[in-house]
Structure formats: structure tokens, C-alpha cells
Design an enzyme around this catalytic site. Structure first.
Site, PDB file in Angstrom:
ATOM      1  N   CYS A  27      35.969  33.070  38.913  1.00 20.11           N
ATOM      2  CA  CYS A  27      34.838  33.755  39.551  1.00 20.11           C
ATOM      3  C   CYS A  27      33.568  33.553  38.742  1.00 20.11           C
ATOM      4  O   CYS A  27      33.385  34.166  37.682  1.00 20.11           O
ATOM      5  CB  CYS A  27      35.138  35.235  39.725  1.00 20.11           C
ATOM      6  SG  CYS A  27      33.797  36.158  40.513  1.00 20.11           S
ATOM      7  N   CYS A  32      31.319  36.741  38.639  1.00 23.89           N
ATOM      8  CA  CYS A  32      31.830  37.777  37.735  1.00 23.89           C
ATOM      9  C   CYS A  32      31.572  37.428  36.263  1.00 23.89           C
ATOM     10  O   CYS A  32      31.140  38.279  35.482  1.00 23.89           O
ATOM     11  CB  CYS A  32      33.331  37.965  37.935  1.00 23.89           C
ATOM     12  SG  CYS A  32      33.874  38.204  39.636  1.00 23.89           S
ATOM     13  N   ASP A  33      31.863  36.189  35.895  1.00 22.89           N
ATOM     14  CA  ASP A  33      31.959  35.843  34.479  1.00 22.89           C
ATOM     15  C   ASP A  33      30.875  34.911  33.955  1.00 22.89           C
ATOM     16  O   ASP A  33      30.766  34.715  32.742  1.00 22.89           O
ATOM     17  CB  ASP A  33      33.333  35.220  34.193  1.00 22.89           C
ATOM     18  CG  ASP A  33      34.471  36.197  34.472  1.00 22.89           C
ATOM     19  OD1 ASP A  33      34.233  37.406  34.337  1.00 22.89           O
ATOM     20  OD2 ASP A  33      35.576  35.739  34.830  1.00 22.89           O
TER      21      ASP A  33
END
Length: 319
Positions: free
Chosen positions: A136, A139-140
Site C-alpha cells: 500500500c 499507507c506507507d
């Protein structure tokens, strides 16, 4: 054989399932949530969540799911932790058979079984998931500021997310097993023109290597059989996602070509009384926040559906 009757059965305890359970328990429905593992779903393996509203400093995936679980528990949500062996979704009363032989019935079901990223299956991938291996970019990505990272894949998601990652990383190397990309031409043009992006064609990842601080390098094999080492601190894998639909009666549900459940805007599936929420749905964006929102919408749809059903017993206000 033991049977239990409910108004609502929720299958899956990720963000969608927990939110649906919270709403249902708070709304005083007779509800049970079934999960074969631990509550939290894929979020449990997310090291840090930096984009969930309300957590200004961010929060670990484990802690976020722990708070969601505690919130649902506050309203007395009943949970059963056991595998499901079969579901029957047709008819006015749906049934769920558990591994121990117990049969649960309800007029409504919300399916929140989620999805899983397709894995490379290479050594080190599992060991470093959440510590340099990610699925992701949204997300990261912010955790890799001014670092060199790799992206595996050649489709729209891989190229779009590689472009997104250039906002943070100093260099992004796209590793693709073919000699050309499958992404749309406009995405290809953007990637080819981005000075932060390099390409390794006809190349496969053989191993993810690292130490106590996370990923350090990748062992690669090229089309002529020669091998090389690529030094990176992170690897983002975008080779597709797969629905967790193994326990679902797919012959009874309308799904897309990949096996994800098709719903309307109210989370209703093709079967009356059956709803789906979260990553199991056929959709474009898969984030914690929209999974939770869909869980709430699905539960509110259940309440509306049950409100239009004839009561099991006549109301007696004299008692």
C-alpha cells in the site's frame, strides 16, 4: 445439532465488520460477528497508519484495530472465533454453519471477508512484511522520505503508485517481469518522464533480504539468467489483489470477473438481505476509512431491511 437465531450475522472482523458490529450492537440488534482469526484483518500487519482521521500523530495498525474492537465491545457485540464451513444465503432466513457443527441463522448477513494482496512468494517477503515490504503506497509511502525503494509490477496500480511514491522517495526502481508495461499510455508517459523512476525489465525478485532494521536489498534474476543485487530500504508489491471469497457461495452472488462482490451504493448484493462491505466489494479504492464507512452503511441498510419485514411475533405492550 445446536442452532442459534439472530437478526444479523457479520462475517469478518476487519474495519468494515467491526464498524457494522458496533452499529448493530449499539442499535440493539441481536447480532453476532464471526471471525476465523483475530479481529483487525489486514490492518494488523500495517506497521503505522498515518491517514486515519482523528489520530493526528498516527497510530499503529494493531492499536487502531484494538481501539475499534474495544469500541464494539463497549456495546456488547457478541463474537465467535471459528472457521465457517458453509453459508446458505437464499431464502428469508440465511444460515451459517461453523466448524464445530453449530448452525447460526439470521434474516440478514453482512459479508466483510476482505481481500489479500497477491504475493510474490519469494523468501523474505513474509518475514519483512511491515518492515520494508508493503502492498500500500498510500499507507506507507511517507515513511520512505529520501530513500531508495523498489516497486514490483507493470499494471495501472503499480505505475500510479510508483508515481505517488516519488513524492517521498529519492529513487523508485520499477521491477517488471516483462519487457513492456501493461499500464495505460498516459501513466506510462508520466513514469518514463519522471526523473526519479528507473526501470528493470524482464526481471524477477528472487529474495528479499534485510536485518533487524528492515529490508536492505533484493536478489534479482534477469532474463538472460544472470543475477544482481539491488540496494533498497523498501519494496512495494503491486501484482494484483485477490478476494477472500473461498467460503462464499459464489454461485449465489453476483461478482465481477475477479470474484469481488458487486453491490449498490447501500451495500446490498444481488440477494435480498445480504450485504457486503470493505475490501470484498468490487470497487476502486481500498482504504481503512472507506471500509469502516461501508460497514456503517451496510448495517443501516440492514436496519431498514428488517424494519420492512413482518415481525416474528406480534407486539404485546400489555406485558
Amino acid at each position: 445439532m445446536q442452532q442459534a437465531q439472530y437478526q444479523l450475522i457479520i462475517v469478518g472482523a476487519g474495519p468494515a465488520g467491526l464498524t457494522a458490529g458496533l452499529y448493530a450492537a449499539r442499535g440493539r440488534l441481536k447480532v453476532v460477528l464471526i471471525e476465523k482469526g483475530a479481529t483487525g484483518g489486514q490492518v494488523l500487519v500495517t506497521d503505522w497508519v498515518d491517514n486515519y482521521p482523528g489520530f493526528v500523530e498516527g497510530i499503529s495498525g494493531f492499536d487502531l484495530m484494538d481501539k475499534m474492537t474495544a469500541h464494539a465491545d463497549r456495546f456488547g457485540l457478541e463474537k465467535k472465533f471459528t472457521p465457517i464451513t458453509s453459508l446458505d444465503l437464499f431464502g428469508n432466513v440465511k444460515s451459517v454453519t461453523l466448524e464445530n457443527g453449530e448452525i447460526l441463522t439470521a434474516k440478514t448477513i453482512i459479508l466483510c471477508t476482505g481481500a489479500k494482496p497477491r504475493k510474490l512468494g519469494t523468501p523474505g517477503e513474509y518475514e519483512f512484511t511491515g518492515r520494508g515490504v508493503s502492498y500500500c503506497a498510500t499507507c506507507d509511502g511517507p515513511f520512505y522520505r529520501n530513500q531508495e525503494i523498489a516497486v514490483v509490477g507493470g499494471g495501472n496500480t503499480a505505475i500510479q503508485d510508483a508515481l505517488h511514491l516519488t513524492k517521498f522517495a529519492s529513487k523508485v526502481t520499477i521491477i517488471h517481469r516483462r519487457g513492456e508495461l501493461r499500464a495505460t499510455k498516459i501513466l506510462q508517459e508520466k513514469a518514463f518522464c519522471n526523473q526519479k523512476i528507473d526501470f528493470l525489465w524482464n526481471t524477477q525478485v528472487l529474495e528479499v533480504r534485510g536485518g533487524k532494521n528492515g529490508v536492505e536489498e533484493l536478489l534479482l534474476r534477469h532474463h538472460k539468467g544472470d543475477e544482481s543485487i539491488l540496494k533498497v530500504t523498501g519494496i512495494f508489491i503491486f501484482i494484483g489483489i485477490a478476494p477472500n471469497n473461498e467460503i462464499l457461495p459464489l454461485a449465489q452472488l453476483r461478482t465481477d470477473d475477479s470474484g469481488f462482490i458487486i453491490t449498490d451504493d447501500e451495500m446490498a448484493t444481488s440477494i435480498p438481505g445480504v450485504y457486503a462491505a470493505g475490501d470484498i466489494r468490487s470497487k476502486r479504492s481500498r482504504q481503512i476509512v472507506n471500509a469502516a464507512g461501508e460497514g456503517a452503511v451496510a448495517e443501516l441498510s440492514v436496519e431498514h431491511y428488517l424494519g420492512n419485514q413482518a415481525p416474528d411475533q406480534p407486539l404485546n405492550c400489555s406485558e
